[in-house]
Design a protein around this motif. Structure first.
Motif, PDB file in Angstrom:
ATOM      1  N   LEU A  82      47.591  48.506  44.675  1.00 11.46           N
ATOM      2  CA  LEU A  82      47.013  48.624  43.341  1.00 11.46           C
ATOM      3  C   LEU A  82      47.693  47.666  42.361  1.00 11.46           C
ATOM      4  O   LEU A  82      47.035  46.993  41.557  1.00 11.46           O
ATOM      5  CB  LEU A  82      47.149  50.068  42.846  1.00 11.46           C
ATOM      6  N   ALA A  83      49.044  47.600  42.450  1.00  9.93           N
ATOM      7  CA  ALA A  83      49.776  46.672  41.574  1.00  9.93           C
ATOM      8  C   ALA A  83      49.374  45.227  41.852  1.00  9.93           C
ATOM      9  O   ALA A  83      49.223  44.406  40.938  1.00  9.93           O
ATOM     10  CB  ALA A  83      51.279  46.855  41.775  1.00  9.93           C
ATOM     11  N   LEU A  84      49.203  44.895  43.155  1.00  5.05           N
ATOM     12  CA  LEU A  84      48.794  43.538  43.528  1.00  5.05           C
ATOM     13  C   LEU A  84      47.426  43.197  42.952  1.00  5.05           C
ATOM     14  O   LEU A  84      47.200  42.113  42.409  1.00  5.05           O
ATOM     15  CB  LEU A  84      48.784  43.402  45.045  1.00  5.05           C
ATOM     16  N   PHE A  85      46.496  44.159  43.049  1.00  2.00           N
ATOM     17  CA  PHE A  85      45.144  43.894  42.539  1.00  2.00           C
ATOM     18  C   PHE A  85      45.141  43.731  41.022  1.00  2.00           C
ATOM     19  O   PHE A  85      44.388  42.930  40.465  1.00  2.00           O
ATOM     20  CB  PHE A  85      44.201  45.030  42.948  1.00  2.00           C
ATOM     21  N   ILE A  86      46.010  44.471  40.340  1.00  2.00           N
ATOM     22  CA  ILE A  86      46.109  44.335  38.881  1.00  2.00           C
ATOM     23  C   ILE A  86      46.611  42.940  38.512  1.00  2.00           C
ATOM     24  O   ILE A  86      46.108  42.290  37.585  1.00  2.00           O
ATOM     25  CB  ILE A  86      47.037  45.427  38.301  1.00  2.00           C
ATOM     26  N   VAL A  87      47.631  42.451  39.273  1.00  2.00           N
ATOM     27  CA  VAL A  87      48.155  41.102  39.027  1.00  2.00           C
ATOM     28  C   VAL A  87      47.082  40.050  39.282  1.00  2.00           C
ATOM     29  O   VAL A  87      46.898  39.097  38.511  1.00  2.00           O
ATOM     30  CB  VAL A  87      49.393  40.827  39.902  1.00  2.00           C
ATOM     31  N   LEU A  88      46.335  40.251  40.382  1.00  2.00           N
ATOM     32  CA  LEU A  88      45.265  39.307  40.698  1.00  2.00           C
ATOM     33  C   LEU A  88      44.194  39.308  39.616  1.00  2.00           C
ATOM     34  O   LEU A  88      43.655  38.259  39.250  1.00  2.00           O
ATOM     35  CB  LEU A  88      44.646  39.647  42.050  1.00  2.00           C
ATOM     36  N   TYR A  89      43.894  40.453  39.104  1.00  2.00           N
ATOM     37  CA  TYR A  89      42.890  40.524  38.049  1.00  2.00           C
ATOM     38  C   TYR A  89      43.376  39.816  36.776  1.00  2.00           C
ATOM     39  O   TYR A  89      42.609  39.128  36.100  1.00  2.00           O
ATOM     40  CB  TYR A  89      42.575  41.977  37.742  1.00  2.00           C
ATOM     41  N   ALA A  90      44.660  39.994  36.487  1.00  2.00           N
ATOM     42  CA  ALA A  90      45.218  39.297  35.313  1.00  2.00           C
ATOM     43  C   ALA A  90      45.169  37.789  35.503  1.00  2.00           C
ATOM     44  O   ALA A  90      44.890  37.031  34.575  1.00  2.00           O
ATOM     45  CB  ALA A  90      46.655  39.752  35.077  1.00  2.00           C
TER      46      ALA A  90
END
Length: 281
Positions: free
Chosen positions: A30-38
């Motif tokens: 989830l943290a990785l996907f948030i970074v990717l979205y940013a």
């Protein structure tokens, strides 16, 4: 009955401890996907490439984020790029206008300087004509300087660097005319023919030509109150002749002093002479 209860007390439960690392893994994803979205908000292309890579890795066949979000982000970036290109174009046009204005200003300064040097040349030519010095002095104006060429016999005795008493008036007059044109760099160059000299005072033509230049320069500075930082003497000896040293006439031409008023603004695109030739008669 007692045996049955004993069997229930020892019945084993299913081990659910694997849920803890699984939950940790989901949290990290989830943290990785948030970074990717940013990241996608600043670089849509990079985000799309990474999204496709994760999609292949997880065999889901679908990007990490909704494809429409990526397209929308890419559209936003395209709009920003278009705006930035327009701003850069406006900035370039402004710089070009500033450059054109600078060129126009430089052209005006060159034209003003041309008028000043032409006026000074006219004064010198008039002085030469009035004093019957047309065979001993000449002026030449080109794209780099206004040069006054003075024959050595108008200033010095043979083999001497001392300015003749009747020639000091000439040096004084030139100094007074230069006084009205301050701020110009001035060079005074001495030249000789190729006949060797070796006296107690001068060991070579270098020393003779340099001393003549210094003596003439001293009168210009003292009379015209010229800035010593802007005037310099040079002795070239016999090594910059303008005529052949094979004849007496040629050697006489080579023995000279040149006073050059250097232009402040030079048009490098046009090096042809503007006004050149001997003093007007």
């Amino acid at each position: 009955m007692s045996k049955k209860h004993k069997h229930d007390d020892h019945e084993e439960h299913v081990d659910e401890s694997w849920l803890i690392p699984y939950a940790d893994l989901l949290t990290l994803l989830l943290a990785l996907f948030i970074v990717l979205y940013a990241m996608s908000s600043t670089d849509a292309k990079k985000f799309q490439d990474m999204s496709q890579a994760f999609s292949i890795a997880f065999n889901s066949g679908v990007g990490v984020l909704d494809q429409s979000a990526v397209v929308a982000s890419a559209d936003q970036m395209t709009s920003k790029d278009r705006t930035k290109r327009n701003e850069d174009s406006d900035s370039t046009q402004s710089r070009n206008s500033a450059t054109d204005l600078t060129k126009q200003e430089q052209q005006k300064l060159r034209e003003k300087e041309q008028q000043q040097l032409e006026k000074l040349k006219q004064k010198l030519d008039q002085y030469i004509k009035q004093n019957g010095l047309t065979t001993q002095l000449e002026t030449k104006l080109n794209q780099s300087q206004l040069m006054i060429t003075i024959s050595d016999n108008a200033l010095f005795d043979s083999g001497s660097a001392a300015i003749k008493s009747d020639a000091k008036e000439l040096a004084v007059s030139i100094g007074l005319m230069l006084k009205d044109y301050p701020g110009y760099e001035i060079t005074v160059a001495g030249h000789t023919d190729n006949k060797p000299i070796n006296t107690y005072e001068f060991a070579s033509n270098y020393e003779l030509s340099a001393k003549r230049a210094i003596n003439f320069m001293s009168i210009l500075i003292s009379t015209g109150k010229l800035d010593p930082k802007l005037i310099s003497p040079t002795g070239y000896g016999e090594y910059r002749p303008i005529e052949s040293n094979e004849t007496a006439q040629g050697r006489a031409k080579n023995r000279r002093v040149e006073v050059s008023i250097i232009r402040k603004y030079v048009d490098l695109e046009n090096s042809e002479s503007v006004t050149a030739g001997p003093a007007s008669s």
